[in-house]
Design an enzyme around this catalytic site. Structure first.
Site, PDB file in Angstrom:
ATOM      1  CE  LYS A  56      -1.736   4.895  -5.197  1.00 30.54           C
ATOM      2  NZ  LYS A  56      -1.857   6.004  -4.238  1.00 30.54           N
ATOM      3  CB  SER A  71      -4.173   4.402  -1.574  1.00 31.20           C
ATOM      4  OG  SER A  71      -3.588   5.541  -2.171  1.00 31.20           O
ATOM      5  CB  SER A 106      -1.689   7.525  -0.588  1.00 31.02           C
ATOM      6  OG  SER A 106      -2.975   7.212  -0.141  1.00 31.02           O
TER       7      SER A 106
HETATM    8  N1  GLN Z   1      -5.987   7.331   3.429  1.00 27.98           N
HETATM    9  C1  GLN Z   1      -6.405   8.567   2.864  1.00 27.98           C
HETATM   10  C2  GLN Z   1      -7.747   8.408   2.198  1.00 27.98           C
HETATM   11  O1  GLN Z   1      -8.301   7.366   2.281  1.00 27.98           O
HETATM   12  C3  GLN Z   1      -5.380   9.103   1.921  1.00 27.98           C
HETATM   13  C4  GLN Z   1      -5.426   8.494   0.599  1.00 27.98           C
HETATM   14  C5  GLN Z   1      -4.424   9.062  -0.355  1.00 27.98           C
HETATM   15  O2  GLN Z   1      -3.507   9.777   0.026  1.00 27.98           O
HETATM   16  N2  GLN Z   1      -4.632   8.757  -1.624  1.00 27.98           N
HETATM   17  O3  GLN Z   1      -8.266   9.292   1.611  1.00 27.98           O
END
Ligand code: GLN
Length: 494
Positions: free
Chosen positions: A72, A147, A171
């Site tokens: 990532k 994400s 994420s």
């Molecule tokens: N969807 C969540 C957010 O927008 C989690 C994101 C993540 O785990 N990086 O914060």
């Protein structure tokens, strides 16, 4: 030879060991197919050139030696640019590898490239990437989740065997669930955050995605190590996650709690509920006890997360000024500092990132910190205690990974609250600092993957993998190649 692309890492390593294929030969094949399918899926911000980062042959004992891994783009790498999916970091060439990346490199892994993500990890669909969205390999009109959407898509679409992701509120698990692969969130501090670009430090984890649980254990054996470069590192020095995963005794006759509030038809779609009920039966058939349990304060989970997370983000992201990192915004000395900040931080950050910086600054401001930030901290404490209390009566918790299957591209992007709702089932583990895993739990009637999530008490990572492996063996719903990827593979000339 192209059928090798569908193997798991441990199956592939058996082929390496038997001399049926050489790692460098497989890597070349992997990259050819990754490039072949990339225009459709768009998992990568940077795709490796052949020959990049060859494994160190001296490191043949590494747990995943020779296996191609995608990373990532929120983790620093010395051989690829690192953008965090943001314009503000365009052209940033980190001088060091994140510890997890370095451990993989030293263990002799190939890197396929840097995967797409929501900017700085903020989002649940990869649509917040400043570059382009990634497409779900099961249905190109849908999101892969986020994400770590690029990581999940790259593993599901046979562009990488395993992937390193990050998980602050879901994420790793949510995109794993949306793409039909396995996603693991280790206990906080079990994988070093050194070199992970900080989003919300008290919630950030490095996690991993793979096609089965064994590959997750092998990844943990490589990256789940103590690190003096991360002050919150608390990984056990000599854990053997593969051995713990295979320790059936540790989960024999265990009790799994099913959280009633996460099985509410008002919250969770019918398809997902059915898959969870099937998963419960699978566990019962595997000899586990199942108990229905209540989690108090479910309505506070998202507000708590979406106050703490922007608060920490607003502080972490204060360092981006276009001068210290990135090359996209050269300084103009005729500007005042104010003017410079405006000229860099407005176009440099996307809408969601700016929204969170504003929100975070607000909830931390002198007049409002007590009403919002401190209150959210108290709620987090209560959630952590509530979860710990639950674990006095059960060994694990079961819940969906997400309330729905993957939604359509563009469907939620204009409604942040709807987007945040995708995280209701995943934020608990981050808030309570517990490990959690998402496993493929079959397909919905319209052919989309459904994720089943298990949570274990803090530091019970190995035992969680043992339960996951037990489930995987009995469920028969493990990774399968998405139909359109199978079609691409059939037409692919090696
Ligand atoms: N969807 C969540 C957010 O927008 C989690 C994101 C993540 O785990 N990086 O914060």
């Amino acid at each position: 030879m192209k059928e090798l692309l569908t193997l798991t890492a441990h199956e592939l390593m058996a082929k390496f060991a038997a001399g049926e294929v050489a790692p460098e030969e497989f890597y070349a094949l992997q990259m050819r197919f990754a490039r072949h399918i990339e225009p459709k899926v768009r998992s990568f911000l940077t795709l490796a050139e052949d020959g990049v980062s060859p494994p160190d042959v001296a490191a043949r004992d590494g747990a995943l030696w020779g296996v191609p891994v995608s990373i990532k783009d929120l983790l620093t790498t010395t051989d690829f640019p690192t953008t965090a999916g943001s314009r503000i970091l365009e052209g940033y060439a980190p001088p060091y590898d994140a510890t997890a990346v370095k451990l993989l490199r030293d263990a002799g892994n190939y890197f396929t490239g840097k995967t797409n993500l929501d900017e700085f990890g903020m989002g649940s669909s990869t649509e917040n990437s400043a570059y382009f969205p990634t497409h779900n390999p099961w249905d190109l009109a849908r999101v892969p989740g986020g994400s770590s959407g690029g990581s999940a898509a790259s593993v599901a679409a046979l562009q990488s065997v395993v992937s390193l992701g990050t998980d602050t509120g879901g994420s790793v698990r949510q995109p794993a669930g949306f793409c039909g692969v396995v996603g693991f969130l280790p206990t906080y501090g079990y994988v070093s955050r050194n070199g992970l670009i900080a989003f919300a430090s008290s919630l950030d984890h490095v996690g991993m995605l793979a096609r089965d649980v064994t590959d997750i254990a092998l990844m943990m054996n490589t990256v789940g190590r103590p690190d003096k470069l991360d002050a919150t590192s608390q990984a056990p020095a000599d854990a053997d996650y593969l051995a713990e995963m295979n320790d059936r005794e540790s989960v024999a006759g265990c009790t799994v709690g099913v959280i009633n509030q996460m099985m509410d038809p008002k919250l969770v779609s019918q398809d997902v509920l059915v898959a969870c009920e099937v998963a419960i039966r699978v566990l019962e058939n595997a000899g586990c006890g199942v108990k229905r349990v209540d989690l108090a304060g479910v309505e506070r989970l998202l507000p708590c997360y979406y106050i703490l997370c922007p608060a920490e983000a607003s502080s972490n992201l204060a360092r981006y000024d276009g001068i210290r990192y990135g090359a996209g915004f050269p300084a103009d000395i005729s500007r005042t500092l104010q003017q410079h900040y405006r000229a860099v931080r407005s176009p440099g950050f996307g809408e969601e990132v700016r929204r969170r910086i504003l929100l975070g600054t607000y909830v931390l401001s002198a007049g409002y910190a007590e009403a919002y930030y401190n209150q959210a901290r108290r709620v987090r404490h209560a959630i952590t205690e509530g979860i710990a209390e639950m674990f006095e009566g059960v060994d694990f918790l079961l819940l969906p990974t997400s309330p729905t299957t993957a939604f359509g591209l563009g469907e939620r992007i204009d409604d942040p609250v709807k987007m945040y709702a995708a995280d209701i089932c995943t934020v608990t583990a981050n808030l309570a600092s517990t490990p959690a895993i998402s496993l493929p739990g079959g397909l919905s009637p319209d052919g989309m993957p459904i994720g089943i999530q298990f949570i274990a008490p803090q530091k019970h990572d190995g035992r969680l993998l043992a339960l996951a492996r037990l489930y995987e063996e009995h469920a028969g719903t493990g990774y399968s190649v998405p139909p359109l990827v199978a079609e691409e593979l059939a037409g692919f000339e090696e």
